[in-house]
Design an enzyme around this catalytic site. Structure first.
Site, PDB file in Angstrom:
ATOM      1  N   ASP A   1      -4.740  35.726  50.049  1.00  0.00           N
ATOM      2  CA  ASP A   1      -5.889  34.933  50.836  1.00  0.00           C
ATOM      3  C   ASP A   1      -5.554  33.629  50.365  1.00  0.00           C
ATOM      4  O   ASP A   1      -4.724  33.144  49.572  1.00  0.00           O
ATOM      5  CB  ASP A   1      -7.070  35.419  50.194  1.00  0.00           C
ATOM      6  CG  ASP A   1      -8.285  35.086  50.857  1.00  0.00           C
ATOM      7  OD1 ASP A   1      -8.300  34.839  51.878  1.00  0.00           O
ATOM      8  OD2 ASP A   1      -9.056  34.328  49.919  1.00  0.00           O
ATOM      9  N   SER A   2      -6.297  32.613  51.089  1.00  0.00           N
ATOM     10  CA  SER A   2      -6.144  31.063  50.812  1.00  0.00           C
ATOM     11  C   SER A   2      -6.712  30.888  49.568  1.00  0.00           C
ATOM     12  O   SER A   2      -6.497  29.958  48.929  1.00  0.00           O
ATOM     13  CB  SER A   2      -6.749  30.532  51.852  1.00  0.00           C
ATOM     14  OG  SER A   2      -8.153  30.696  51.736  1.00  0.00           O
TER      15      SER A   2
ATOM     16  N   CYS B   1      -7.330  37.221  54.942  1.00  0.00           N
ATOM     17  CA  CYS B   1      -7.877  35.973  55.281  1.00  0.00           C
ATOM     18  C   CYS B   1      -7.882  36.035  56.420  1.00  0.00           C
ATOM     19  O   CYS B   1      -6.953  35.830  57.241  1.00  0.00           O
ATOM     20  CB  CYS B   1      -6.896  34.967  54.542  1.00  0.00           C
ATOM     21  SG  CYS B   1      -7.302  33.331  55.302  1.00  0.00           S
TER      22      CYS B   1
ATOM     23  N   GLU C   1     -16.027  29.120  46.072  1.00  0.00           N
ATOM     24  CA  GLU C   1     -14.614  28.745  45.236  1.00  0.00           C
ATOM     25  C   GLU C   1     -15.181  27.994  44.377  1.00  0.00           C
ATOM     26  O   GLU C   1     -14.447  27.944  43.052  1.00  0.00           O
ATOM     27  CB  GLU C   1     -13.766  27.821  46.081  1.00  0.00           C
ATOM     28  CG  GLU C   1     -12.932  28.781  47.113  1.00  0.00           C
ATOM     29  CD  GLU C   1     -11.959  29.848  46.602  1.00  0.00           C
ATOM     30  OE1 GLU C   1     -11.097  29.204  45.675  1.00  0.00           O
ATOM     31  OE2 GLU C   1     -11.654  30.837  47.084  1.00  0.00           O
TER      32      GLU C   1
ATOM     33  N   CYS D   1     -15.129  36.391  57.327  1.00  0.00           N
ATOM     34  CA  CYS D   1     -14.271  35.685  56.310  1.00  0.00           C
ATOM     35  C   CYS D   1     -14.313  36.629  55.224  1.00  0.00           C
ATOM     36  O   CYS D   1     -15.411  37.097  54.674  1.00  0.00           O
ATOM     37  CB  CYS D   1     -14.783  34.266  56.081  1.00  0.00           C
ATOM     38  SG  CYS D   1     -14.186  33.421  54.458  1.00  0.00           S
TER      39      CYS D   1
ATOM     40  N   HIS E   1     -14.439  35.938  52.136  1.00  0.00           N
ATOM     41  CA  HIS E   1     -15.277  35.203  51.040  1.00  0.00           C
ATOM     42  C   HIS E   1     -16.736  35.668  51.471  1.00  0.00           C
ATOM     43  O   HIS E   1     -17.389  35.816  50.222  1.00  0.00           O
ATOM     44  CB  HIS E   1     -15.317  33.777  50.995  1.00  0.00           C
ATOM     45  CG  HIS E   1     -14.060  33.214  50.565  1.00  0.00           C
ATOM     46  ND1 HIS E   1     -13.046  33.003  51.097  1.00  0.00           N
ATOM     47  CD2 HIS E   1     -14.022  32.491  49.392  1.00  0.00           C
ATOM     48  CE1 HIS E   1     -11.918  32.363  50.409  1.00  0.00           C
ATOM     49  NE2 HIS E   1     -12.442  32.043  49.305  1.00  0.00           N
TER      50      HIS E   1
END
Length: 270
Positions: free
Chosen positions: A7-8, A70, A162, A194, A196
Site C-alpha cells: 500500500d502507499s 491500494c 495518515e 480506498c 484507508h
C-alpha cells in the site's frame, strides 16, 4: 511461502489484518510506501513506477504473489503491470475485482457475459487518481449492465488518516458524502474505494444513512485470496517470515500502525 501486501501508506493494514486472520498459517510481508504517500494526487506514470519498485522489493523478500492493497495503484498501475511488466513466474493482483463481484453477486472466476443486477445506483468514494482512472467503472462493465455509478474524489481524507487526525477525517467524509448526495440523492450502495476508508466506515455509514449498504474491501479480499491460493498454490513464494517494511520513518510509522490496528506493529526500513 510468504505473500506480499503493498500500500502507499497505512490503509492496506486493513486488508493485511483481514487476510492474516483468514490465512493464519501464511506469512505476509507488508510494504508501506509512506515516504511517497498519498498516491491519490500523483500522475499515473509516477504511481506505476513507485508500485513497480515496491513490488520488486516484495519479490526480493520471497513473495511471488503480491496484493496491491491500494486502490489507486490497482486503478492506475495494475493493468499496465500485468500486460507489460510482471514476469510469468510472478503474480500481482488488485483489490477491485473482489469488491465488484460482491456488489454484483457474482462468484470469483465467473466470466459469463454482463447482466442486470439488483443494485442500480452506486456511490463510489475514492482518491482523485482512482476516480480519474475510471477503473472501477471499467471492471464493473465486464460484469453488470444498467448500473449508474456516481464517483466522488475524496481529497484530503487519506492525508488526515495518515496524520492520525480523526476529527478532520470525519469532517472531510461528511463533506464528501454531502457533495455526492447533491448529484445522487438516493444511492442504494456505497463503495469505499480506498483501503484507508474502512478506518472511517462508521463516519461514511452515518453520513450516508442506515438504508445505504456500504461495501468495504478487507474481508472480501481475504476470501478471494484464500480461494486464489487454493487454486494456485504455486504462487505462494519461498519467503518464510512475516515483516513490515516502510520507506518512511520506521518509528513514526510503527506508532501510527499500532494505533490503527490496536496491537503492536514494528516496521523496518525498506
Amino acid at each position: 511461502m510468504a505473500v506480499g501486501v503493498f500500500d502507499s501508506g497505512l490503509g492496506g493494514l486493513t486488508v493485511l489484518d483481514a487476510v492474516a486472520r483468514r490465512l493464519p498459517d501464511v506469512p505476509f510481508v507488508y510494504f508501506g510506501d509512506n515516504a511517497h504517500a498519498p498516491y491519490g494526487v500523483r500522475t499515473h506514470d509516477d504511481i506505476f513506477n513507485l508500485t513497480c519498485a515496491a513490488t520488486e522489493r516484495l519479490w526480493a523478500e520471497g513473495c511471488d504473489l503480491v496484493i496491491l492493497a491500494c486502490n489507486t495503484a490497482s486503478a492506475a498501475a495494475l493493468k499496465r503491470m500485468q500486460e507489460s511488466w510482471v514476469p510469468r513466474d510472478k503474480r500481482v493482483l488488485g483489490v477491485f475485482v473482489p469488491l465488484i463481484e460482491a456488489l454484483t453477486e457474482r462468484q470469483w472466476g465467473d466470466n459469463s457475459p454482463p447482466r442486470e443486477v439488483a443494485v442500480k445506483h452506486v456511490a463510489l468514494f475514492a482518491t482523485p487518481a482512482t476516480v480519474a482512472s475510471r477503473a472501477f467503472q471499467r471492471e464493473l462493465a465486464f460484469r453488470a449492465i444498467g448500473v449508474d455509478v456516481e464517483a466522488q474524489p475524496c481529497g484530503g481524507v487519506v492525508d488526515a488518516i495518515e496524520q492520525g487526525d480523526e476529527i478532520l477525517a470525519e469532517a472531510l467524509v461528511k463533506s464528501h458524502v454531502e457533495a455526492l448526495k447533491r448529484r445522487m440523492p438516493h444511492p442504494q450502495a456505497a463503495i469505499l474505494g480506498c483501503t484507508h476508508y474502512p478506518l472511517m466506515q462508521d463516519a461514511f455509514q452515518q453520513a450516508l444513512g442506515a438504508e445505504v449498504k456500504v461495501f468495504s474491501q478487507a474481508n472480501l479480499v481475504a476470501e478471494s485470496l484464500a480461494d486464489y491460493l487454493t487454486r494456485h498454490p504455486e504462487f505462494i513464494g519461498p519467503g518464510k517470515t512475516s515483516k513490515f517494511l516502510t520507506t518512511g520513518d520506521p518509528a513514526s510509522v510503527s506508532s501510527k500502525a499500532t494505533q490503527f490496528l490496536r496491537r503492536k506493529i514494528a516496521f523496518e526500513a525498506a
